[in-house]
Enzyme design. Structure first.
Site, PDB file in Angstrom:
ATOM      1  N   GLU A 200     -22.870  45.069 -58.780  1.00 27.08           N
ATOM      2  CA  GLU A 200     -22.272  43.862 -58.223  1.00 27.08           C
ATOM      3  C   GLU A 200     -22.946  42.619 -58.780  1.00 27.08           C
ATOM      4  O   GLU A 200     -24.143  42.632 -59.092  1.00 27.08           O
ATOM      5  CB  GLU A 200     -22.420  43.821 -56.700  1.00 27.08           C
ATOM      6  CG  GLU A 200     -21.455  44.667 -55.939  1.00 27.08           C
ATOM      7  CD  GLU A 200     -21.632  44.519 -54.441  1.00 27.08           C
ATOM      8  OE1 GLU A 200     -20.773  45.031 -53.711  1.00 27.08           O
ATOM      9  OE2 GLU A 200     -22.630  43.906 -54.009  1.00 27.08           O
ATOM     10  N   ASN A 290     -20.575  48.936 -41.630  1.00 24.71           N
ATOM     11  CA  ASN A 290     -21.423  49.871 -40.902  1.00 24.71           C
ATOM     12  C   ASN A 290     -20.593  50.497 -39.792  1.00 24.71           C
ATOM     13  O   ASN A 290     -20.094  49.792 -38.902  1.00 24.71           O
ATOM     14  CB  ASN A 290     -22.641  49.155 -40.314  1.00 24.71           C
ATOM     15  CG  ASN A 290     -23.630  48.781 -41.399  1.00 24.71           C
ATOM     16  OD1 ASN A 290     -24.127  49.631 -42.115  1.00 24.71           O
ATOM     17  ND2 ASN A 290     -23.896  47.496 -41.540  1.00 24.71           N
ATOM     18  N   ARG A 292     -20.955  52.079 -37.020  1.00 22.28           N
ATOM     19  CA  ARG A 292     -21.787  52.410 -35.853  1.00 22.28           C
ATOM     20  C   ARG A 292     -22.097  51.126 -35.097  1.00 22.28           C
ATOM     21  O   ARG A 292     -21.773  50.040 -35.547  1.00 22.28           O
ATOM     22  CB  ARG A 292     -23.100  53.053 -36.319  1.00 22.28           C
ATOM     23  CG  ARG A 292     -23.825  52.198 -37.361  1.00 22.28           C
ATOM     24  CD  ARG A 292     -25.201  52.714 -37.696  1.00 22.28           C
ATOM     25  NE  ARG A 292     -25.752  52.091 -38.885  1.00 22.28           N
ATOM     26  CZ  ARG A 292     -26.299  50.884 -38.940  1.00 22.28           C
ATOM     27  NH1 ARG A 292     -26.362  50.135 -37.841  1.00 22.28           N
ATOM     28  NH2 ARG A 292     -26.792  50.393 -40.065  1.00 22.28           N
ATOM     29  N   VAL A 295     -28.154  47.246 -34.649  1.00 17.90           N
ATOM     30  CA  VAL A 295     -29.341  46.769 -33.942  1.00 17.90           C
ATOM     31  C   VAL A 295     -29.029  45.457 -33.236  1.00 17.90           C
ATOM     32  O   VAL A 295     -29.361  45.250 -32.065  1.00 17.90           O
ATOM     33  CB  VAL A 295     -30.518  46.573 -34.923  1.00 17.90           C
ATOM     34  CG1 VAL A 295     -31.695  45.876 -34.233  1.00 17.90           C
ATOM     35  CG2 VAL A 295     -30.969  47.909 -35.505  1.00 17.90           C
TER      36      VAL A 295
END
Length: 460
Positions: A200, A290, A292, A295
């Protein structure tokens, strides 16, 4: 609705999930390693099962033992938290094979978005802007050099199966490429068992902006106000806030439209985060997803008043989303500081030992501390160094800063080194207060100044 859920994690996120399960009237099962026998999440759960030795691969990554614990205790679902098995499609498939609900997206979605190059190609098909880079995988240095010369240096070599900063190298010129490519590929092979690479363009002067999405099994999808996660060291987030002080309502709506295009386009289930880079002209480019809980989900919860973990459980149980897009409203500004057991004065070397004394100064409105610490707890060398998250909500950004400064100043964790003083220095820094910092700010501006002051003090 489930009656019993196993939490396949440890530390503060396991404690946080167990507490939400209890509030839902659901019994919880904790898993633990031999090193975590006395941990807080073990003490809070309704049941606890030892799944292996101290090393993560022997316990928190031991899929067979975790599933055996779920079956043996009669758990109907598994919440993976973040890290460990949370983005492991094989584990999600194994849960399904055992008749256990994986509280997260489908395995096929984890596979699609976990492979960074496949995700990039999918975004291009959906019409979502992506960072300029290679089309497909790069197998060798020669091809890497050709792509880099076409899009222009500096570039970033990235592992297709990457995460946690592994298998990534910044390359400034052709000479560096020859060494960096082989190093990144070897690191990826060791970390992920997959050495496929892509490339990238490095975008300078950008912010790291992410948008949490939620989608149920009925096709209802929503997005949440963005989080600014630009303050990073070695590609690890240090401090997060929501919303981004530089983003206006029209841009927030644009981000939301892009995020929902992704969620609906890949038939997403449950919650996840779309991560973007924002350039100086406020153009957004997809970076990764992500699949999930994150944090930093806490700042989203604080700024909207919505419990994301409870919603995860309800959607996984087959219920519709318990809120609509109209219910998601900004209630101020939230900031999170990650407290790590490490010594910033010694290049952030991890710190271990027993917590001799602990004081957590909660009590006022808009303040939250997520942790699994207690006085007498032991911080071991086996897992991630993050031991607490301090979060504050203010009516505006200035109030949020003042609140979290007080929280950080009053928090006492004795017996181990932490990064508390370092975080307080960031909170008092003019660059942070301005909100104009980029992903390079801590490493390029803040840390050099800190090291310069240390040398001045030592000279005196």
């Amino acid at each position: 609705m489930f009656t019993k859920v196993l939490v396949a994690n440890r530390g503060e996120i396991a404690v946080r999930i167990i507490r939400s399960l209890r509030e839902l009237g659901i019994k919880s099962v904790a898993i633990y390693s031999t090193a975590d026998r006395e941990s807080l999440h073990v003490q809070l759960a309704d049941e606890a099962v030892c799944v292996g030795g101290a090393r993560a691969q022997d316990s928190y990554l031991n899929m067979q033992n975790i599933l055996a614990a779920a079956v043996g205790t009669g758990a109907q679902a598994i919440h993976p938290g973040f890290g460990f098995l949370s983005e492991n499609s094989e584990f999600a498939e194994m849960c399904q094979a055992c008749g256990i609900t994986f509280i997260g997206p489908h395995a096929r979605t984890i596979d699609l978005m976990g492979n960074k190059e496949h995700a990039r190609q999918q975004m291009q098909r959906l019409g979502v802007p992506v960072i300029p880079g290679s089309d497909g995988y790069i197998d060798n240095v020669t091809d890497a050099v050709a792509v880099a010369e076409e899009i222009g240096y500096p570039v970033l070599i990235k592992a297709a199966a990457g995460g946690g900063g592994k298998g990534i190298r910044r390359v400034e010129n052709k000479k560096q490429m020859r060494t960096a490519f082989s190093e990144a590929q070897s690191e990826a092979r060791l970390a992920f068992g997959d050495d496929r690479m892509y490339l990238e363009k490095i975008m300078e002067g950008v912010k790291h902006i992410e948008v949490q999405i939620f989608r149920d099994g009925f096709g209802h999808s929503v997005y949440f106000p963005e989080r600014d996660c630009s303050l990073q060291i070695n590609k690890q987030k240090v401090l997060e806030e929501s919303p981004c002080v530089l983003i206006g309502e029209d841009e927030r709506a644009e981000l939301g439209r892009l995020a929902l295009r992704v969620a609906d386009g890949i038939d997403y289930l449950n919650t996840g985060t779309i991560e973007f880079l924002m350039d100086a002209d406020h153009h957004f480019y997809f970076m990764e997803m992500n699949t999930r809980i994150q944090v930093e989900h806490t700042v989203t919860e604080m700024v909207t008043g919505i419990d994301l973990v409870k919603a995860q459980v309800k959607v996984a149980a087959g219920e519709p989303l318990p809120f609509s897009q109209a219910d998601i409203q900004l209630r101020g500004v939230a900031i999170e500081c990650r407290i790590n057991a490490e010594d910033p004065a010694r290049d952030f070397m991890p710190s271990t030992g027993q917590v001799k004394f602990l004081y957590l100064p909660v009590g006022n409105l808009g303040m939250r501390i997520d942790t699994a610490l207690y006085q007498g707890a032991t911080v071991t060398p086996f897992y991630d160094s993050m031991i607490a998250k301090v979060i504050a909500l203010g009516h505006d950004r200035q109030e949020a800063i003042e609140k979290i400064k007080r929280l950080m100043a009053e928090t006492v964790i004795a017996g181990i080194h932490t990064n508390q003083d370092f975080q307080q220095e960031i909170l008092n820094d003019a660059g942070f207060v301005s909100g104009k910092f980029t992903t390079a700010y801590l490493e390029k501006s803040f840390l050099p100044r800190q090291k310069g002051r240390v040398k001045e003090i030592e000279a005196v």
